[in-house]
Write a protein that holds these residues in place. Structure first.
Motif: not given
Lengths: 177, 134
Positions: A68-69, A72
């Motif tokens: 999803k990310n 990060t």
């Protein structure tokens, strides 16, 4: 960043019979290099949990799960079960990475190097994103520093492309930054 | 010799290998001992191995993992582009790039300019020689 191990969601069930019109549907999240391997691994695990085989079951869906990310950094905790030369053991390992697939890849390579355990002898039990407070390993905790600062001590200058690589060099390299 | 350039949040580095060769990126966070999360105004934030980075003297003031807007604003505030292009390292790279992109006509013009410059230098030298010998 191309990863070797992809995460798949595999959904399957046993075939409906006269006694059981609506068999229970099971979903698994697992890591494999491709979809074919993922389906095979699904049946392997399901056989160990329920009385169903690929021959009397059906695959309902297989989807790849993407991160999803991916921009990060997260601390991943991975619980695994592996087979060593003397028996089965459980292990908990922590990795810092941007994606879960990257963390899993790190785990497989580390298990191979540190414990000589090959990919097929490792079963991933559980993975979780661990908040920084709950990390257990010093090697991940040392990077939980917002004012992190360290020099690059050993700097070998490489040719910027593989094409410019030569077998012999006239002078010894300067390794200081 | 103590170290002067550190890997830290806000350090500007030059990419020296790979697809983004020659780009200036900012180290936005450290993943682990070998990798950093880097960001630049024209690329998606991603991870990079330290082996692909050469640290520069420039450091900007940012917090850990800023969003793109804050990063671009901090780069503008620290005037990284001008500092880099006026530094000797930056100037050398610009000259290298220019030389690599010369066309034949440009090389011809450079040849004429070099001959002219050498002529002027030689005239001055012969003038100085005359003064010292006579």
């Amino acid at each position: 960043m191309s990863y070797k191990y992809h995460q798949f969601q595999v959904v399957g069930r046993g075939l409906p019979t006269e006694t059981d019109e609506q068999p229970k549907i099971y979903r698994m999240k697992l890591w494999a290099t491709n979809e074919v391997r993922a389906k095979s691994k699904f049946w392997y695990y399901l056989r160990k949990l329920k009385k169903v085989k690929k021959s009397n079951g059906q695959m309902l869906a297989i989807n790849e799960i993407f991160e999803k990310n991916p921009t990060t950094i997260k601390n991943y905790g991975i619980w695994l079960r592996y087979q060593s030369r003397t028996g089965y053991h459980n292990m908990y390992k922590e990795y810092r990475d941007t994606t879960l697939n990257g963390g899993i890849e790190q785990m497989y390579t580390e298990m191979a190097s540190r414990h000589r355990v090959r990919h097929h002898c490792i079963q991933v039990i559980k993975t979780a994103t661990i908040p920084a407070k709950l990390c257990k390993r010093e090697s991940t905790k040392q990077f939980h520093n917002s004012k992190i600062k360290f020099p690059l001590v050993f700097k070998k200058v490489r040719p910027p492309t593989r094409k410019l690589k030569t077998t012999y060099k006239a002078s010894r390299p300067n390794l200081f930054v | 010799m103590p170290f002067k350039r550190y890997v830290e949040i806000g350090r500007v580095a030059l990419v020296n290998y790979g697809k983004d060769y020659g780009k200036l990126v900012v180290i936005v966070d450290v993943i682990d001992q070998n990798r950093a999360l880097v960001d630049a105004p024209d690329m998606v934030r991603g991870q990079m191995n330290f082996k692909r980075l050469t640290l520069t003297d420039i450091k900007i003031d940012i917090k850990r993992v800023p969003n793109k807007k804050t990063l671009v604003a901090a780069l503008e505030a620290a005037d990284v582009k001008n500092k880099w292009e006026s530094s000797s390292w930056g100037r050398k790279l610009i000259v290298q790039k220019k030389r690599a992109s010369l066309k034949d006509f440009d090389r011809f013009k450079i040849m004429l300019a070099k001959i002219k410059k050498a002529g002027v230098v030689r005239q001055e030298l012969s003038k100085l020689k005359k003064e010292t010998t006579c």
